[in-house]
Enzyme design. Structure first.
Site, mmCIF file in Angstrom:
data_model
loop_
_atom_site.group_PDB
_atom_site.id
_atom_site.type_symbol
_atom_site.label_atom_id
_atom_site.label_comp_id
_atom_site.label_asym_id
_atom_site.label_seq_id
_atom_site.Cartn_x
_atom_site.Cartn_y
_atom_site.Cartn_z
ATOM 1 N N ASN A 136 0.974 0.200 11.834
ATOM 2 C CA ASN A 136 0.240 1.044 12.846
ATOM 3 C C ASN A 136 -0.344 0.078 13.781
ATOM 4 O OD1 ASN A 136 0.964 3.698 11.853
ATOM 5 N ND2 ASN A 136 -1.080 3.875 10.691
ATOM 6 N N ASN B 174 -4.385 15.792 7.237
ATOM 7 C CA ASN B 174 -4.110 15.793 8.730
ATOM 8 C C ASN B 174 -3.935 17.086 9.266
ATOM 9 O OD1 ASN B 174 -3.820 12.946 8.593
ATOM 10 N ND2 ASN B 174 -1.544 13.192 8.557
ATOM 11 N N GLU C 113 -8.392 0.245 10.536
ATOM 12 C CA GLU C 113 -7.477 -0.239 11.497
ATOM 13 C C GLU C 113 -8.018 0.053 12.780
ATOM 14 O OE1 GLU C 113 -3.194 -1.609 9.941
ATOM 15 O OE2 GLU C 113 -3.438 0.739 10.140
ATOM 16 N N LYS D 248 4.038 6.176 19.189
ATOM 17 C CA LYS D 248 3.381 6.207 18.099
ATOM 18 C C LYS D 248 1.808 5.878 17.896
ATOM 19 C CE LYS D 248 2.794 6.479 13.237
ATOM 20 N NZ LYS D 248 3.038 5.556 12.375
ATOM 21 N N ALA E 215 2.456 8.720 3.619
ATOM 22 C CA ALA E 215 2.230 8.451 2.300
ATOM 23 C C ALA E 215 1.008 8.153 1.690
ATOM 24 C CB ALA E 215 3.173 7.226 1.912
ATOM 25 N N GLY F 222 0.734 -1.245 0.088
ATOM 26 C CA GLY F 222 -0.024 0.021 -0.113
ATOM 27 C C GLY F 222 0.785 1.324 0.242
ATOM 28 N N SER G 2 -3.980 7.158 6.958
ATOM 29 C CA SER G 2 -4.255 6.064 6.232
ATOM 30 C C SER G 2 -5.634 5.591 6.663
ATOM 31 C CB SER G 2 -3.441 4.941 7.116
ATOM 32 O OG SER G 2 -3.474 4.818 8.235
ATOM 33 N N ASN H 257 -0.977 15.222 4.066
ATOM 34 C CA ASN H 257 -1.598 13.765 4.142
ATOM 35 C C ASN H 257 -2.956 13.525 4.281
ATOM 36 O OD1 ASN H 257 -0.634 11.010 3.319
ATOM 37 N ND2 ASN H 257 -0.611 10.654 5.440
HETATM 38 O O1 KPL Z 1 0.644 7.116 10.661
HETATM 39 C C1 KPL Z 1 -0.059 7.863 10.273
HETATM 40 C C2 KPL Z 1 -1.289 7.280 9.487
HETATM 41 O O2 KPL Z 1 -1.684 7.914 8.495
HETATM 42 O O3 KPL Z 1 -1.628 6.005 9.857
HETATM 43 C C3 KPL Z 1 0.184 9.437 10.067
HETATM 44 C C4 KPL Z 1 1.567 9.560 11.035
HETATM 45 C C5 KPL Z 1 -0.800 9.878 11.227
HETATM 46 C C6 KPL Z 1 0.309 10.175 8.825
HETATM 47 O O4 KPL Z 1 -0.593 10.232 8.206
#
Ligand code: KPL
Length: 303
Positions: free
Chosen positions: A103, A203, A267, A185, A129, A9, A255, A252
């Site tokens: 994550n 974000n 998730e 994290k 990303a 992904g 995710s 971004n």
């Molecule tokens: O880990 C991320 C995600 O999108 O899952 C962050 C750090 C929030 C970056 O978008």
């Protein structure tokens, strides 16, 4: 060094792009046919700050066709980890390292169901990303990556992997307390992901409203209370860190936001849902995390 990335992904492809340029052999594995076809025929296009470059990569849907690997990197969604680890067993030889940079909580346990925990490493990355389409991603935020052995030892293997990543352009440090970094994290994902998913915001825009800021603060504070009770060491001020990451990954779509946009399962169970489960065990009330988990789950049930 032969590296196999399971789950191509946004983040898997991003790591694949860096490592493919600098390493001997890197494979991207995914079940998405169109993406794999695009990667094989055209390569991986990475967009950043308005510039695009296309990088040749090895990609396949068939993990069994790759042979044995030195390093297996997991970037699948948390709810696919156990199956991915079982599929990846065909890649294993003596000394193969299984590293998760996913994550949330629970990925380590899912991999350790299949693999001796001495071969498993854990990590976190603060890169962001976005998957734009088959064979096409945007690198939307830079941050450090940390990896560590589960027992906290700083071994030659973990040091070598950190060095390889850093040489490839992924700035990586070895941690002797990676569990604590995984929680730190987690605070970031707890504060950003579900709020961005539900509001439809990128974000950085989460910082523009008192309402989203209030929600983020409440979600993160509850998670910090749970972590403290578990004896996890807390780095700095987690609420401020979450805001700083939202700013650093301003452009971004997180995710979980991308999952919502594509009407995919999220998730949530590994992020806010994991806080709720841990809190229940410890007898702590986490009403904000409970509510946001319930909301996300009901919405995704209707996708
Ligand atoms: O880990 C991320 C995600 O999108 O899952 C962050 C750090 C929030 C970056 O978008």
């Amino acid at each position: 060094m032969k590296t196999v990335i399971i789950g191509a992904g946004a983040m898997g492809s991003l790591f694949g792009s860096f490592l493919s340029v600098s390493q001997e052999e890197v494979w991207l594995v995914d079940i998405w046919e169109d993406h794999i076809q695009a990667l094989v025929s055209t390569g991986l296009t990475v967009e950043e700050g308005g510039k695009k470059q296309t990088i040749p990569v090895h990609a396949t849907k068939e993990v069994a066709s790759i042979g044995k690997a030195d390093l297996i990197l997991f970037f699948v969604k948390a709810y696919h980890t156990e199956k991915a680890a079982s599929d990846a067993l065909v890649l294993q030889k003596e000394g193969t390292v299984f590293l998760t940079l996913q994550n949330g909580l629970g990925n380590e346990e899912a991999i350790c169901k299949q693999v001796d925990r001495r071969n498993v490493m854990l990590g976190v990355t603060n890169h962001g990303a976005t998957l734009l389409g088959p064979g096409h991603i945007r690198h939307a935020g830079w941050g450090k990556t940390y990896i560590g052995e589960l027992d906290g030892k700083v071994t030659p293997q973990v040091t070598q992997i950190a060095r390889l990543f850093t040489q490839a352009g992924i700035e990586t440090e070895v941690s002797s307390n990676i569990q604590s970094l995984v929680w730190n994290k987690l605070f970031i994902n707890v504060g950003i992901n579900s709020v961005a998913a539900l509001t439809g915001l990128k974000n950085g825009r989460l910082l523009d409203y008192p309402e989203t800021l209030r929600l983020m603060e409440a979600l993160v504070s509850e998670a910090v209370a749970v972590a403290r009770k578990k004896g996890i060491s807390i780095e700095g001020n987690p609420v401020e860190t979450v805001k700083a990451v939202a700013e650093a990954t301003r452009e971004n779509r997180c995710s979980m936001g991308q999952d919502f946009d594509n009407r995919r399962k999220t998730e949530i169970d590994a992020i806010n849902g994991a806080v709720v489960r841990e809190a229940e065990r410890l007898g702590i009330a986490v009403p904000y995390n409970q509510m946001i988990t319930d909301l996300v789950k009901v919405i995704e049930k209707n996708f």
